[in-house]
Design a protein around this motif. Sequence first.
Motif, PDB file in Angstrom:
ATOM      1  N   TRP A  31      -1.152  -7.478   5.420  1.00 10.68           N
ATOM      2  CA  TRP A  31      -0.028  -6.623   5.786  1.00 10.68           C
ATOM      3  C   TRP A  31       1.291  -7.386   5.825  1.00 10.68           C
ATOM      4  O   TRP A  31       2.331  -6.878   5.385  1.00 10.68           O
ATOM      5  N   ARG A  35       4.263  -5.815   3.632  1.00 11.90           N
ATOM      6  CA  ARG A  35       5.470  -5.340   4.330  1.00 11.90           C
ATOM      7  C   ARG A  35       6.725  -5.967   3.731  1.00 11.90           C
ATOM      8  O   ARG A  35       7.735  -5.292   3.513  1.00 11.90           O
ATOM      9  N   HIS A  56       0.488   3.515   7.162  1.00  9.46           N
ATOM     10  CA  HIS A  56       1.703   3.230   6.404  1.00  9.46           C
ATOM     11  C   HIS A  56       2.705   4.376   6.506  1.00  9.46           C
ATOM     12  O   HIS A  56       3.916   4.147   6.475  1.00  9.46           O
ATOM     13  N   TYR A  59       4.426   3.803   9.743  1.00 11.43           N
ATOM     14  CA  TYR A  59       5.349   2.667   9.616  1.00 11.43           C
ATOM     15  C   TYR A  59       6.625   3.101   8.895  1.00 11.43           C
ATOM     16  O   TYR A  59       7.736   2.715   9.299  1.00 11.43           O
TER      17      TYR A  59
END
Length: 245
Positions: A31, A35, A56, A59
């Motif tokens: 991740w 990211r 996701h 996020y």
Amino acid sequence: MKQNKYDDPQFFANYSLMPRSVDGLNAAGEWHTFRDMLPTLQDKKVLDLGCGFGWHCLYAREQQARAVVGVDLSENMLARARKSTDDPAIEYHQLAIEDINFTAEEFDVVISSLAFHYVENFAQVCQKVGHSLQPGGSFVFSVEHPVFTAMATQDWYYDENGKRLHWPVDGYQQQGQRIARFLDHDVVKYHRTIESYLNDLIDSGFRITRISEPQPSQEVLDKHPEMQDETRRPIFLMIAAVKDK
């Protein structure tokens, strides 16, 4: 019918116990790299292909995305995602990745995490993603690394005492279906070479901007020492690309 192992009760139960299923993105060893490969999501409309539990999608909204659409074939996955989501700007569609048919230039960013190795025709997906993206839009995804998918066994070579000696690679150039063992079930995956991934993107009008073969972060290794061997060979391939104007 596309493969849908996640609606098998036992398979889903096993998947739900994985660290990334319990603790979300911070328990996913890749991740931190994924990211950093994402563009700025603020005020963007984002599509997540193979959204799973919706980590996701959540996020993206934390990063102030304007709207998010998550797509997954599994009813179980989407039920869990909806249970964890209280945000009218996120919507989920039960749909196979191969069957997406969004309007032209609907999205600013398309992402996918560890889903495309379940898809037989990646070139077609690239074409559909390109159709749905704005010019200059971003396409960022991760897959199991071709070094990992080349052999259906997807396992180490051991000595007589069970010590992991090395990761075997064979049949790399023979692209196509593999029957792999995952979470105590036979699962259909599709092996393709790095060359194939890159050329399918290029042929669909994308310009590749970043490639990564990440190792787990030290933070993840400290918390999950059983993942130490993941530093010995690549398990993930990540690609960031931009739709040429």
